[in-house]
Design a protein around this motif. Sequence first.
Motif, PDB file in Angstrom:
ATOM      1  N   ARG A   1      17.377  12.469  -0.842  1.00 18.81           N
ATOM      2  CA  ARG A   1      15.856  12.547  -0.808  1.00 18.81           C
ATOM      3  C   ARG A   1      15.226  11.100  -0.210  1.00 18.81           C
ATOM      4  N   TRP A   2      13.996  11.485  -0.038  1.00 19.42           N
ATOM      5  CA  TRP A   2      12.999  10.382   0.182  1.00 19.42           C
ATOM      6  C   TRP A   2      11.696  10.879  -0.421  1.00 19.42           C
ATOM      7  N   ALA A   3      10.882   9.456  -0.791  1.00 15.86           N
ATOM      8  CA  ALA A   3       9.772   9.688  -1.380  1.00 15.86           C
ATOM      9  C   ALA A   3       8.605   8.576  -0.843  1.00 15.86           C
TER      10      ALA A   3
ATOM     11  N   ARG B   1       0.718  -1.136   0.048  1.00 18.74           N
ATOM     12  CA  ARG B   1       0.005  -0.053  -0.114  1.00 18.74           C
ATOM     13  C   ARG B   1       1.036   1.143  -0.184  1.00 18.74           C
ATOM     14  N   GLN B   2       1.849   1.171   0.768  1.00 20.61           N
ATOM     15  CA  GLN B   2       2.956   2.251   0.812  1.00 20.61           C
ATOM     16  C   GLN B   2       4.242   1.676   0.701  1.00 20.61           C
ATOM     17  N   VAL B   3       5.232   2.543  -0.098  1.00 23.28           N
ATOM     18  CA  VAL B   3       6.589   2.176  -0.272  1.00 23.28           C
ATOM     19  C   VAL B   3       7.316   3.641  -0.177  1.00 23.28           C
ATOM     20  N   LEU B   4       8.246   3.457   0.659  1.00 26.43           N
ATOM     21  CA  LEU B   4       9.022   4.612   1.224  1.00 26.43           C
ATOM     22  C   LEU B   4      10.618   4.323   0.831  1.00 26.43           C
ATOM     23  N   VAL B   5      10.997   5.430  -0.236  1.00 21.49           N
ATOM     24  CA  VAL B   5      12.146   5.125  -0.860  1.00 21.49           C
ATOM     25  C   VAL B   5      13.088   6.234  -0.141  1.00 21.49           C
TER      26      VAL B   5
END
Length: 182
Positions: A81-83, A72-76
């Motif tokens: 940076r982060w997204a 459902r969510q992916v944090l890179v």
Amino acid sequence: MPPGPALPYTPGMQLIGLAGWSGAGKTTLLTRLIPCLARRGLGVSTLKHAHHRFDVDMPGKDSWKHREAGARQVLVASEQRWALMTELRGAPEPDLRFLLSRLSPVDLVIVEGFKRDSLPKIEVHRVENGKPWLHPEDPRIAAIASDVRPPATDLPWAPLDDADSVADLVQRFAVDAAAWMG
């Protein structure tokens, strides 16, 4: 979409929209407006509405594989940076207030799109686009940035290619974000 946490806004965080038809020059204006406002000492964030399916990830990358697998969510995150990507998976599209609540505090948020929302907006208009003006029908248009003076209106106007003049309009008509959020 479930309600979010308490709003992260700091006192004085301002909000303004840029509204106009596709091809009017909103993104081009924003890329000139952001550095202009930054030179004035403002921290600026943007929130853009896309009317179509879009992707910020590259097929084949690990984060893309995670989303494709059903996350459902992916944090890179990296040192640069982060997204955070959130897949709605059939849930309703979040509204502007919800999306704004996800931004970190900043001096000014410029919203591109969301032209039907109730926030104050600067209309971006380009004659060669052949589209009608928004301002006669939208009372939330506070000012206009266009390549020609708009007909029959008392609204403040700035030339579309004059980022400093448009920045003046942005600062004049931006509203307190927390107050707008209610």
